[in-house]
Design an enzyme around this catalytic site. Structure first.
Site, mmCIF file in Angstrom:
data_model
loop_
_atom_site.group_PDB
_atom_site.id
_atom_site.type_symbol
_atom_site.label_atom_id
_atom_site.label_comp_id
_atom_site.label_asym_id
_atom_site.label_seq_id
_atom_site.Cartn_x
_atom_site.Cartn_y
_atom_site.Cartn_z
ATOM 1 N N LYS A 130 -9.429 -7.332 -10.977
ATOM 2 C CA LYS A 130 -10.755 -7.616 -10.073
ATOM 3 C C LYS A 130 -11.253 -6.412 -10.298
ATOM 4 C CE LYS A 130 -9.886 -7.031 -5.108
ATOM 5 N NZ LYS A 130 -10.556 -7.300 -4.165
ATOM 6 N N LYS A 187 0.870 -0.492 0.046
ATOM 7 C CA LYS A 187 0.132 0.183 0.264
ATOM 8 C C LYS A 187 0.596 1.379 0.402
ATOM 9 C CE LYS A 187 -4.333 -1.263 2.083
ATOM 10 N NZ LYS A 187 -5.354 -1.341 3.434
ATOM 11 N N LYS A 211 -13.841 -1.302 -5.620
ATOM 12 C CA LYS A 211 -13.976 -0.116 -4.986
ATOM 13 C C LYS A 211 -13.307 1.268 -6.111
ATOM 14 C CE LYS A 211 -15.592 -1.249 -0.253
ATOM 15 N NZ LYS A 211 -14.566 -1.831 -0.004
#
Ligand code: ADP
Ligand code: NA
Length: 330
Positions: free
Chosen positions: A197, A114, A200
């Protein structure tokens, strides 16, 4: 009670959940709440580890909670609350911070991923200690089982290590949770780029089936889904990702096996498949959407449900925190 406690949560990181969240999380939770003493959390403290717009965060938190309920989480039976409304999460996280090694925290691979995405220097210390807050979430509720995907295994192992370490330093206090890696649930892919995938944070709205989309919009997105140049309706993730994704959606909601669907659609076109997929997805989502909109139409009542549930969560969490504080000399 002898019913095992279960803890799970999701970040309020969008206005609507998508069909992947519905299948990968909500449908599982709805099922598990029958057999566990379940605690579900909208993890807004986790959300602020990356920058958030305050008004949007508040809205997304409410909307995420409404969708949990609309999707079948029963806030009278299970506990369903917003993390920031229970101060014990931040309080226990601090204590756990003090028994976590810097090197140990530095080995968390999700932070590496991240923070690399954000550019390493702009990642917050909060993002770094995220797994320690996650450990607090779990340990506060004496959760015996934590159903997670394989990507969360390292964080649950850290939770176990921290609980064990606390217990050996201060005496038996925290329940060491079992890691329960969820049986692989169907993964849903983006309708416009079916090799990635559904997420959001997708860049193109047209590839994502939002739970709160109008039914006509859902149908339209499915009918415009990317497929391939041949005409065969066959499940093959590598060669035919778009068609395979449509078959997965159909199968999940209709309950018909992929093999039966392949037989059923033999000789038919992609248009026929898309039409049926649109029908089954809309049939599943329309009532969920209506219920969510009803809940969001009465924000005062929704807030009452959430604050009642935050009190139920606090009762559990504060009992654990009191044991911890007593042990460490507070
Ligand atoms: P997103 O990538 O959309 O932000 P999260 O990472 O917040 O989703 O995941 C929330 C939950 O939804 C997890 O339980 C995850 O397994 C599930 N989930 C997310 N995306 C998908 C998907 N495309 N297919 C199946 N399950 C998914
Ligand atoms: Na995500």
């Amino acid at each position: 009670s002898t019913t095992p406690r279960l803890f799970s949560g999701m970040q309020p990181s969008a206005d609507s959940l998508h069909v992947g969240n519905y299948i990968g999380a909500l449908m599982q939770w709805r099922e598990m709440q029958q057999n566990y003493d379940a605690v579900f959390c909208v993890v807004d403290l986790h959300a602020i580890t990356v920058p958030q717009d305050p008004a949007l965060l508040r809205q997304q938190t409410r909307r995420t909670a409404a969708q949990y309920i609309a999707g079948g989480i029963d806030p009278e039976h299970s506990v369903l609350f917003v993390q920031s409304q229970v101060p014990a999460h931040a309080q226990l996280a601090w204590v756990l911070n003090t028994i976590t090694g810097f090197g140990e925290a530095s080995r968390m691979t999700q932070f590496k991923d991240k923070s690399a995405k954000q550019g390493n220097d702009s990642a917050s210390v909060g993002l770094f200690t995220y797994p320690i807050l996650q450990a607090a979430d779990i340990l506060l509720y004496d959760a015996a089982v934590v159903p997670v995907g394989e990507d969360q295994r390292q964080h649950i192992e850290l939770t176990r290590d921290l609980a064990t370490r606390f217990n050996s330093r201060f005496g038996d206090t925290l329940v060491v949770p079992e890691v329960q890696i969820q049986k692989e649930t169907a993964k849903i892919y983006d309708l416009q780029s079916p090799e990635s995938k559904m997420s959001k944070s997708a860049t193109a709205d047209s590839g994502v089936l939002w739970m709160l989309d109008e039914p006509s919009k859902t149908a339209k997105k499915i009918k415009s889904a990317v497929t391939d140049a041949d005409r065969e309706i066959r499940f093959d993730r590598g060669e035919k990702p778009g068609v395979s994704n449509l078959l997965t959606l159909h199968s999940t909601f209709s309950g018909t096996s992929i093999a039966d669907l392949e037989a059923q659609f033999e000789g038919k076109g992609y248009g026929d498949l898309k039409k049926e997929v649109a029908d089954v997805v809309v049939a599943e989502f329309a009532p969920v959407r209506e219920r969510a909109l009803e809940l969001l139409d009465d924000p005062a009542e929704l807030d009452r449900v959430l604050s009642r549930n935050a009190e139920r969560a606090s009762d559990m969490a504060e009992a654990t925190l009191a044991r911890v504080y007593d042990r460490i000399g507070f």
